[in-house]
Enzyme design. Structure first.
Site, PDB file in Angstrom:
ATOM      1  N   ASP A  72      -5.577  -3.203  40.205  1.00 25.61           N
ATOM      2  CA  ASP A  72      -6.979  -3.568  40.351  1.00 25.61           C
ATOM      3  C   ASP A  72      -7.816  -2.561  39.576  1.00 25.61           C
ATOM      4  OD1 ASP A  72      -6.613  -1.423  42.107  1.00 25.61           O
ATOM      5  OD2 ASP A  72      -8.059  -2.173  43.568  1.00 25.61           O
ATOM      6  N   TYR A 104     -10.298   0.471  38.285  1.00 22.19           N
ATOM      7  CA  TYR A 104     -10.643   1.809  38.775  1.00 22.19           C
ATOM      8  C   TYR A 104     -11.839   1.679  39.714  1.00 22.19           C
ATOM      9  CZ  TYR A 104      -7.810   3.536  34.844  1.00 22.19           C
ATOM     10  OH  TYR A 104      -6.802   3.807  33.961  1.00 22.19           O
ATOM     11  N   PHE A 150      -6.073  -0.130  32.956  1.00 19.79           N
ATOM     12  CA  PHE A 150      -5.724   1.201  32.439  1.00 19.79           C
ATOM     13  C   PHE A 150      -6.768   1.773  31.475  1.00 19.79           C
ATOM     14  CE2 PHE A 150      -1.621  -0.604  33.678  1.00 19.79           C
ATOM     15  CZ  PHE A 150      -1.148   0.403  34.514  1.00 19.79           C
ATOM     16  N   HIS A 169       5.879   3.017  37.056  1.00 21.05           N
ATOM     17  CA  HIS A 169       4.450   3.098  36.753  1.00 21.05           C
ATOM     18  C   HIS A 169       4.148   4.396  36.010  1.00 21.05           C
ATOM     19  CE1 HIS A 169       0.090   3.167  37.450  1.00 21.05           C
ATOM     20  NE2 HIS A 169       0.197   1.874  37.687  1.00 21.05           N
TER      21      HIS A 169
END
Length: 211
Positions: free
Chosen positions: A35, A37, A48, A170
């Protein structure tokens, strides 16, 4: 659906930036995030990514580190690491940077989980997958972390025709070197480009600055 008094990110004009900057017919690579930031001025619709002038988040610093350490990727091209985290150039080359959930309340990570966005983003991914199967065009998925892999597998249903999946942990500092497929050292970016070339598609220039 959402509390009217809550501050929600990204601003409405940026919620669908992933699709406006990278229309579905142009997509060559898919990156799935969780989701946006949840801090002020951070999320702008590309997973990202943050706009110039915003501090580069830890996960993106590891993404840059992996790019720099991949001997088959020319990054950074000018020898200097980027001083920003704005990934618009990726999107304009066909990289769909899609969060599973497209909005978030300020300071509350994953606060809009299971409020309907997953259905929307699942359908976006289904449309891409169906087009691959019917048109024959190729697609590469860069899946970082278990939730991203699970989302794609639930959408594809085991049918990966014309689609290449590259899965790692991740890039977060908490997981970048973990699991049997760590992000750091994965060479996932050059692997994605090799897959695109085998499909007859132009590879991605992973630099984030124009020469």
């Amino acid at each position: 659906m959402f509390r009217k008094s809550a501050t929600v990110y990204p601003p409405p004009s940026d919620v669908f930036s992933a699709l406006t900057l990278c229309p579905l017919e142009k997509v060559k690579v898919v990156i799935v995030g969780q989701d946006p930031y949840h801090g002020p001025n951070q999320g702008h619709g590309l997973c990202f990514s943050v706009r110039k002038g915003v501090q580069v988040p830890p996960s993106l610093r590891n993404i840059y580190k992996e790019l720099q350490n991949d001997p088959e990727v020319d990054f950074p091209r000018n020898g200097r690491m980027p001083n920003h985290g704005y990934l618009e150039l990726w999107a304009r080359q066909g990289v769909l940077m899609l969060n599973a959930v497209l909005t978030v309340r300020r300071g509350e990570a994953n606060s809009h989980k299971r409020k309907g966005w997953e259905d929307v983003t699942d359908e976006i991914l289904r449309v891409l997958s169906r087009d691959c199967k019917t048109s024959g065009r190729g697609l590469v998925y860069l899946l970082w972390g278990k939730p991203a892999s699970q989302k794609i597998e639930s959408v594809l249903g085991g049918n990966h025709k014309n689609q290449t999946i590259i899965s790692t942990s991740h890039p977060s500092p908490l997981g970048a070197t973990k699991t049997s497929s760590p992000f750091i050292g994965s060479k996932c970016f050059s692997r994605a480009n090799h897959a695109l070339e085998k499909m007859g598609l132009e590879p991605i220039d992973w630099n984030v600055d124009v020469l």
